[in-house]
Write a protein that holds these residues in place. Structure first.
Motif, PDB file in Angstrom:
ATOM      1  N   TYR A 196       0.939  -1.102   0.201  1.00 60.42           N
ATOM      2  CA  TYR A 196       0.110  -0.021  -0.071  1.00 60.42           C
ATOM      3  C   TYR A 196       1.054   1.371  -0.078  1.00 60.42           C
ATOM      4  O   TYR A 196       0.559   2.230  -0.706  1.00 60.42           O
ATOM      5  N   ALA A 197       1.979   1.074   0.787  1.00 59.01           N
ATOM      6  CA  ALA A 197       2.710   2.512   0.849  1.00 59.01           C
ATOM      7  C   ALA A 197       3.443   2.943  -0.398  1.00 59.01           C
ATOM      8  O   ALA A 197       3.381   3.992  -0.847  1.00 59.01           O
ATOM      9  N   ASP A 198       3.755   1.835  -1.321  1.00 59.89           N
ATOM     10  CA  ASP A 198       4.297   2.213  -2.534  1.00 59.89           C
ATOM     11  C   ASP A 198       3.281   2.782  -3.522  1.00 59.89           C
ATOM     12  O   ASP A 198       3.473   3.874  -4.521  1.00 59.89           O
ATOM     13  N   ILE A 199       2.134   2.170  -3.553  1.00 60.33           N
ATOM     14  CA  ILE A 199       0.873   2.710  -4.441  1.00 60.33           C
ATOM     15  C   ILE A 199       0.611   4.074  -4.038  1.00 60.33           C
ATOM     16  O   ILE A 199       0.316   4.791  -4.823  1.00 60.33           O
ATOM     17  N   GLN A 200       0.232   4.483  -2.633  1.00 59.37           N
ATOM     18  CA  GLN A 200      -0.197   5.668  -2.226  1.00 59.37           C
ATOM     19  C   GLN A 200       0.855   6.572  -1.994  1.00 59.37           C
ATOM     20  O   GLN A 200       0.707   7.709  -1.483  1.00 59.37           O
ATOM     21  N   LYS A 201       2.115   6.268  -2.208  1.00 64.26           N
ATOM     22  CA  LYS A 201       3.402   7.014  -1.827  1.00 64.26           C
ATOM     23  C   LYS A 201       3.261   7.744  -0.655  1.00 64.26           C
ATOM     24  O   LYS A 201       3.459   8.791  -0.301  1.00 64.26           O
ATOM     25  N   VAL A 202       3.182   6.522   0.350  1.00 66.40           N
ATOM     26  CA  VAL A 202       3.379   7.071   1.805  1.00 66.40           C
ATOM     27  C   VAL A 202       4.777   7.165   2.253  1.00 66.40           C
ATOM     28  O   VAL A 202       5.447   6.433   1.942  1.00 66.40           O
ATOM     29  N   LYS A 203       4.964   8.506   2.817  1.00 63.50           N
ATOM     30  CA  LYS A 203       6.336   8.673   3.139  1.00 63.50           C
ATOM     31  C   LYS A 203       6.612   8.579   4.780  1.00 63.50           C
ATOM     32  O   LYS A 203       5.866   9.313   5.482  1.00 63.50           O
ATOM     33  N   ILE A 204       7.449   7.894   5.258  1.00 62.34           N
ATOM     34  CA  ILE A 204       7.800   7.837   6.524  1.00 62.34           C
ATOM     35  C   ILE A 204       8.750   8.872   7.023  1.00 62.34           C
ATOM     36  O   ILE A 204       9.560   9.075   6.397  1.00 62.34           O
ATOM     37  N   ILE A 205       8.283   9.591   8.146  1.00 63.35           N
ATOM     38  CA  ILE A 205       8.957  10.519   8.523  1.00 63.35           C
ATOM     39  C   ILE A 205       9.821  10.118   9.811  1.00 63.35           C
ATOM     40  O   ILE A 205       9.214   9.535  10.848  1.00 63.35           O
ATOM     41  N   GLY A 206      11.094  10.642   9.997  1.00 60.06           N
ATOM     42  CA  GLY A 206      11.938  10.230  11.236  1.00 60.06           C
ATOM     43  C   GLY A 206      12.485   8.635  10.976  1.00 60.06           C
ATOM     44  O   GLY A 206      12.468   8.215  10.078  1.00 60.06           O
ATOM     45  N   ALA A 207      12.684   8.113  12.264  1.00 60.57           N
ATOM     46  CA  ALA A 207      13.207   6.920  12.371  1.00 60.57           C
ATOM     47  C   ALA A 207      12.188   5.627  12.220  1.00 60.57           C
ATOM     48  O   ALA A 207      12.467   4.400  12.577  1.00 60.57           O
ATOM     49  N   GLY A 208      10.928   5.639  12.066  1.00 59.03           N
ATOM     50  CA  GLY A 208       9.977   4.844  12.048  1.00 59.03           C
ATOM     51  C   GLY A 208       9.859   3.864  10.774  1.00 59.03           C
ATOM     52  O   GLY A 208      10.817   4.118  10.156  1.00 59.03           O
ATOM     53  N   ARG A 209       8.791   3.080  10.775  1.00 57.60           N
ATOM     54  CA  ARG A 209       8.674   2.275   9.771  1.00 57.60           C
ATOM     55  C   ARG A 209       7.270   2.238   9.246  1.00 57.60           C
ATOM     56  O   ARG A 209       6.114   2.620   9.847  1.00 57.60           O
ATOM     57  N   PHE A 210       7.109   1.514   7.738  1.00 57.36           N
ATOM     58  CA  PHE A 210       5.626   1.155   7.764  1.00 57.36           C
ATOM     59  C   PHE A 210       5.179  -0.272   7.814  1.00 57.36           C
ATOM     60  O   PHE A 210       6.085  -0.904   8.717  1.00 57.36           O
ATOM     61  N   ILE A 211       4.031  -0.586   7.869  1.00 58.67           N
ATOM     62  CA  ILE A 211       3.665  -2.177   8.191  1.00 58.67           C
ATOM     63  C   ILE A 211       4.484  -3.004   7.075  1.00 58.67           C
ATOM     64  O   ILE A 211       4.685  -2.728   5.932  1.00 58.67           O
ATOM     65  N   ASN A 212       4.850  -3.945   7.778  1.00 63.45           N
ATOM     66  CA  ASN A 212       6.054  -5.005   6.945  1.00 63.45           C
ATOM     67  C   ASN A 212       5.319  -6.489   6.993  1.00 63.45           C
ATOM     68  O   ASN A 212       4.035  -6.800   7.599  1.00 63.45           O
ATOM     69  N   GLY A 213       5.878  -7.334   6.301  1.00 62.20           N
ATOM     70  CA  GLY A 213       5.472  -8.591   6.112  1.00 62.20           C
ATOM     71  C   GLY A 213       5.097  -9.413   7.500  1.00 62.20           C
ATOM     72  O   GLY A 213       4.097 -10.259   7.701  1.00 62.20           O
ATOM     73  N   MET A 214       5.987  -9.071   8.454  1.00 60.47           N
ATOM     74  CA  MET A 214       6.026  -9.896   9.758  1.00 60.47           C
ATOM     75  C   MET A 214       4.678  -9.629  10.434  1.00 60.47           C
ATOM     76  O   MET A 214       4.165 -10.020  11.117  1.00 60.47           O
ATOM     77  N   ASP A 215       4.534  -8.063  10.462  1.00 60.63           N
ATOM     78  CA  ASP A 215       2.987  -7.612  11.073  1.00 60.63           C
ATOM     79  C   ASP A 215       1.939  -8.213  10.461  1.00 60.63           C
ATOM     80  O   ASP A 215       1.086  -8.524  11.203  1.00 60.63           O
ATOM     81  N   ILE A 216       2.022  -8.439   9.152  1.00 55.35           N
ATOM     82  CA  ILE A 216       0.725  -9.353   8.638  1.00 55.35           C
ATOM     83  C   ILE A 216       0.700 -10.768   9.079  1.00 55.35           C
ATOM     84  O   ILE A 216      -0.268 -11.045   9.469  1.00 55.35           O
ATOM     85  N   ARG A 217       1.892 -11.551   8.859  1.00 54.82           N
ATOM     86  CA  ARG A 217       1.716 -12.913   9.167  1.00 54.82           C
ATOM     87  C   ARG A 217       1.424 -12.992  10.591  1.00 54.82           C
ATOM     88  O   ARG A 217       0.675 -14.133  10.978  1.00 54.82           O
ATOM     89  N   GLU A 218       2.021 -12.137  11.546  1.00 53.71           N
ATOM     90  CA  GLU A 218       1.519 -12.369  13.113  1.00 53.71           C
ATOM     91  C   GLU A 218       0.477 -11.534  13.632  1.00 53.71           C
ATOM     92  O   GLU A 218       0.253 -11.486  14.868  1.00 53.71           O
ATOM     93  N   SER A 219      -0.282 -10.789  12.626  1.00 49.58           N
ATOM     94  CA  SER A 219      -1.398 -10.034  12.961  1.00 49.58           C
ATOM     95  C   SER A 219      -1.000  -9.271  14.264  1.00 49.58           C
ATOM     96  O   SER A 219      -1.685  -9.179  15.087  1.00 49.58           O
TER      97      SER A 219
END
Length: 418
Positions: free
Chosen positions: A132-155
């Motif tokens: 979703y981040a690439d399609i919507q061009k979501v830009k993370i500010i600072g040292a954080g991150r976006f939702i990743n594959g591990m978040d999805i697999r482990e809910s």
């Protein structure tokens, strides 16, 4: 080149300008106005282009959004007004049967009270996948991150919040690593993001699998996003949409001609339409700009012709005193070049400067919402310089021939000329 640095030539040029102030003014005004209007027209065109292009910055230009709606006609014994619900079958079909589709990602929309300590506010909470981040061009500010594959697999119960929600709950504090309540459940903030949006909407992204398990009983999605590959024109885009609707009609059992059964927003089609509109607008602006320059060229040419006629007697006297035709011609053209260069620069300076001034005013955050369709109205300096050189050279060419004809006349005939 020697004439260019000859003090007597420049003294004579300034003397001629001083004696013909009105003629010099009209010549200069014609040049300045032509360059100024040319710069203004191109600046306005660039402002419209940049404003319209800005509407496509919030997501990929080749993205597609798909969602279920209601059928508007009966089909094979099924009633109309039947809800079309999308789920994992739609994702599988898109991945396996739509060759042009890339990175399909499911989305779930929710709205909850979000709180931190004693502060709380209403926020959209959207379940998404990493693509979703690439399609919507979501830009993370600072040292954080976006939702990743591990978040999805482990809910996981993690959240990425936007700047507006960050300011509402944390003010200037860093929210990454802190716990917030979404509804009645704890989530860890793993990032802060920025994306193009209208208004002051507060938003948080959570893993799609988490949103589906906790809020939708593991059933369905609200919409599916993906990007298009190998589709580059309107004909190919129309063919894709027709094929897509047909395959979805087979999957969900509705009439393939029922356009109300599913929603499909094809950003590529909108982008191609924008390009067509802007190319036409750009061509129109260049035609008007060229017309403005031509009007300036005609004005300069007429004034040069009048100038040579007025100075024919003077040319005869100078020839009688021993001046060569080349020296006389060079002096006239130097005077013309000096006037057109100075006034051309003035027109260019005013035109480019006005564009920069308007651009700086539009950068005011308070005007951001009001001027989304018009921004950064500036013109490239090389383009303005090129237009000025065209005007100067055109004036010189227009003045050269009558001047050369005048210097070829014998001194006696030139002194008799009225």
């Amino acid at each position: 080149m020697i004439m260019l640095f000859d003090k007597e030539n420049w003294t004579e040029i300034f003397s001629a300008i001083k004696k013909n102030k009105l003629r010099t003014f009209f010549t200069g005004f014609s040049i300045s106005w032509g360059i100024f209007m040319f710069c203004i027209l191109l600046s306005a065109g660039n402002g419209l282009r940049n404003g319209m292009s800005g509407n496509f910055e919030g997501r990929s230009n080749n993205s597609v959004e798909y969602w279920g709606r209601q059928t508007s006609t009966p089909y094979k014994g099924l009633p109309k007004r039947r809800a079309i619900n999308i789920d994992e079958k739609d994702i599988r079909l898109i991945r396996n049967q739509i060759p042009a589709a890339e990175n399909p990602t499911s989305v779930l929309n929710n709205s909850f009270d979000v709180s931190y300590n004693t502060l709380n506010c209403q926020s959209n909470v959207i379940g998404v996948e990493p693509e979703y981040a690439d399609i919507q061009k979501v830009k993370i500010i600072g040292a954080g991150r976006f939702i990743n594959g591990m978040d999805i697999r482990e809910s996981r119960r993690v959240a990425v919040i936007n700047q507006q929600l960050h300011e509402a709950l944390f003010a200037d504090d860093d929210p990454v690593g802190k716990n917030i309540l979404i509804g009645k459940l704890n989530y860890i903030v793993v990032g802060v993001f920025k994306e193009q949006q209208w208004g002051d909407e507060k938003k948080a992204y959570i893993p799609f699998s988490t949103a589906q398990r906790l809020y939708h009983r593991n059933i369905g999605a609200d919409r599916i996003l993906f990007t298009l590959n190998s589709v580059s024109n309107t004909e190919e885009s129309d063919a894709f949409e027709k094929d897509f609707r047909h395959k979805m009609s087979v999957l969900h059992h509705f009439d393939p001609d029922d356009e109300r059964a599913i929603g499909l927003w094809n950003m590529l089609e909108n982008y191609l339409q924008f390009l067509g509109i802007f190319n036409g607008l750009s061509a129109f602006i260049w035609i008007i700009g060229a017309g403005t320059l031509i009007a300036g060229i005609i004005g300069v040419s007429n004034i040069m012709l009048i100038t040579v006629r007025e100075r024919t007697k003077e040319i005869g006297i100078r020839k009688a005193l021993g001046a060569t035709p080349t020296a006389i011609l060079g002096n006239i053209l130097m005077e013309s070049t000096f006037i057109t260069s100075v006034f051309g620069y003035i027109g260019m300076f005013l035109g480019v400067g006005l564009g920069e001034l308007v651009s700086s005013i539009l950068e005011n955050p308070a005007l951001e919402e009001a001027v989304r369709m018009f921004r950064d109205p500036v013109i490239e300096v090389p383009v303005a310089l090129g237009a000025m050189l065209v005007l100067i050279l055109s004036g010189l060419i227009a003045g050269y021939f009558p001047a050369w004809k005048a210097v070829k006349i014998s001194p006696v005939e030139a002194m008799r000329y009225e």
